[in-house]
Design an enzyme around this catalytic site. Sequence first.
Site, PDB file in Angstrom:
ATOM      1  N   ASP A 113       0.872  -1.168   0.000  1.00  0.00           N
ATOM      2  CA  ASP A 113       0.000   0.000   0.000  1.00  0.00           C
ATOM      3  C   ASP A 113       0.916   1.226   0.000  1.00  0.00           C
ATOM      4  O   ASP A 113       2.121   1.126   0.254  1.00  0.00           O
ATOM      5  CB  ASP A 113      -0.940  -0.016   1.211  1.00  0.00           C
ATOM      6  CG  ASP A 113      -2.161   0.889   0.984  1.00  0.00           C
ATOM      7  OD1 ASP A 113      -2.103   1.760   0.083  1.00  0.00           O
ATOM      8  OD2 ASP A 113      -3.158   0.752   1.705  1.00  0.00           O
TER       9      ASP A 113
HETATM   10  C1  BGC Z   1      -5.029   3.331   0.166  1.00  0.00           C
HETATM   11  C2  BGC Z   1      -5.102   2.398  -1.023  1.00  0.00           C
HETATM   12  C3  BGC Z   1      -4.904   3.175  -2.299  1.00  0.00           C
HETATM   13  C4  BGC Z   1      -3.587   3.899  -2.230  1.00  0.00           C
HETATM   14  C5  BGC Z   1      -3.269   4.707  -3.469  1.00  0.00           C
HETATM   15  C6  BGC Z   1      -3.803   4.228   0.131  1.00  0.00           C
HETATM   16  O1  BGC Z   1      -3.956   5.260   1.039  1.00  0.00           O
HETATM   17  O2  BGC Z   1      -5.057   2.590   1.368  1.00  0.00           O
HETATM   18  O3  BGC Z   1      -6.343   1.736  -1.022  1.00  0.00           O
HETATM   19  O4  BGC Z   1      -4.980   2.339  -3.410  1.00  0.00           O
HETATM   20  O5  BGC Z   1      -3.615   4.784  -1.131  1.00  0.00           O
HETATM   21  O6  BGC Z   1      -4.093   5.810  -3.559  1.00  0.00           O
END
Ligand code: BGC
Length: 719
Positions: free
Chosen positions: A225
Amino acid sequence: MTTDTVDRLLSELTLAEKVRLTHGATDTEGTATGFVPGIERLDIPPVRFSDGPLGVRTDDPATAFPAATALASSFDPELARELGRALGREALGRDQDVLLGPGLNLVRVPHCGRNFEYYSEDPVVTGRFAAGVVDGVESTGVVATPKHFVANNQETARASVSAEVDERVLRELYLPGFRDAVDAGAGAVMSSYNRVNGTYMSQHERLLTEVLKDEWGFDGVVMSDWFGTESVVGTASAGLDLQMPGISAEELFESMGAPGEEADGADREDGDAPPEDPTEGFDYADGMPDPTTGGLYREELADAVEAGEVPESRLDDMVRRLLTQLDRHGLLDGSRESADTEGAVDTPEHRGLAEGVAVRGTVLLDNDGVLPLADDADVAVVGPNVDEAILGGGGSSEVTPATETSPVEGIEARAEGAVSVARGHPRVEDISLFDAFEPDDGDEGEEGPDPSVDDAVAAAADADVALVFVRDQATEAADRESLALPGEQDELIEAVAAENDRTVVVANTSGPFEAPWREDVAAVVAGWYPGQAHGAAAAAVLYGDSDPGGRLPVTFAPAEAYPTADERRYPGVDGEAHYDEGLLVGYRHFDATDAEPTYPFGHGHSYATFEYRDAEAIDDATVELTVENTGDRRGREVVQAYVDSPAAPDDLDRPPRELGGFASLALDPGESSRIAVALDERAFGRYDADEGWTVDAGEHTVSLGRSSRDLRLDVPIER
Ligand code: BGC
């Protein structure tokens, strides 16, 4: 293209080039959420990654589909497949190669700020919808990324909390959805921020390598993530293949366009101060990961490989996984471009699907007969946000649509009687994790004086029916403080209902809400976050042009009635959330304790009525029955099958019943049909730490019904 191509490329890549394929970089075009530059000399193309589960998030508009919970409320995985295809086509239309979705964490905590991105409290529902969306996305040549693996069930302290959860519970509740998504062909999986039993998921070797890759045979890419990579050697050795975003927070915001700037920052004058610390003023220690960890795989991974701390074979494996996906998706030889699927954004078909999913996901919780509305009824449309569509919650799933319909527009377009509008309550603002980076520019005040309850009551007094639209507030990186509606919306409902006994409440929320006024109103509708077609979908269901097809994929109850009311379990103490409710999550808990939910899992009325008869098992994993529409309108029914297994002698933890399968069908008045319900093998079994999945011999009772609390027929299955 064959694996030979991948082998050849691997042999030609230098160490530095391989490392470049293990982490993100600044997007040259500034459109993507994540970007991996290709290796031009070997014709490896750049790869663009974009959020997310509700629609494609770039700077350009895209179809804003309903919340994942609304999709799951349809109990129709075919709709998930269609939505997946549409998401894939929109991703292609925006030059994106990887979609950062679906989100499929289990709804363990009713307060979780991201529940609207997820499907259900039940693993079978979760798995079927995740698989449907993955299958649809992948069919377009776009890589799907089920997330967040695993046990990311709360936003409070999501970047540090440890889910303390035993193996059986992981296997029976939290892992199956991911397994189904992988089996459906997902090319990537995103690891979550949190820890599981003390170990950060980005470096959880047992779950990433032993379970996901070795046991399930996942040959795709495990990506972190965003800013969720805990170490270099630890994560690389544990099975993380791709670090995202691979750059610092400042670089990321600059590439995506800080407030008021072009994507490349072109309009910032030389000498201007760099963007302010984007995390200032936001308690990121609680909901946000450490933004300084963005670039760990750059030099440090190369150094670790050179020093022998990470074997070069592991680096090769990381790169092989990415190349294999590019190969499989036709990105290495350009064959994706010539495939059947073409990219397309905001097509009439996608607009129709956005409305269709919102309709099919609408759940009619209570109805004393006021609905469907008469065409010529005089209607008062009341509520703080009736002039806008509720698109979704805050954070990475936000999508900006090209068009939207508000409740007022939807009702006005459909009503043949008089329509009056009175908001009755100050606007309930959207909240978003992005506000921490781009503080609100303070446009409050532009709305003039606060709307008054009295105006709403006066409008309701003159109308045949009062429709009160209320909402909650939810965002990634924070949980909802309460399941009660924010502000004084409860008081607004009570005041309107006191004036007009034909008051209908339509709640647009991320998950369960408390309804203290339930007995005082004539109908209650859960409309979730309906996306861009909000008004049109609401009008279609309220006027009965479409049957409310939705059933609850989560139990509704007051906050204190859920197992997570114990702070040891949620939000946790000393950095640990103890999942010691075990398997008793959602309806499993309410059934086991004989507690009365406000609205049970699976509940939802149709405008028709249905009779079930002649149920039989046609093999040891399928039941069949006849369903008849005994009402006077066409309606859609969702038949649910719950399995009660013979408990093993020492199995005191087993829930009384577990959903094994479901099937939905639409019937005309008087029409009847045979329908088969396929049962998930896992509903018969239990996970035994020594034996793995085990089915206890004996009679399993399959109960067929309209909800977890409205069971109508039993069928025995001998195993
Ligand atoms: C989230 C993800 C997301 C990523 C990119 C993170 O804060 O948990 O679900 O895909 O950001 O935006």
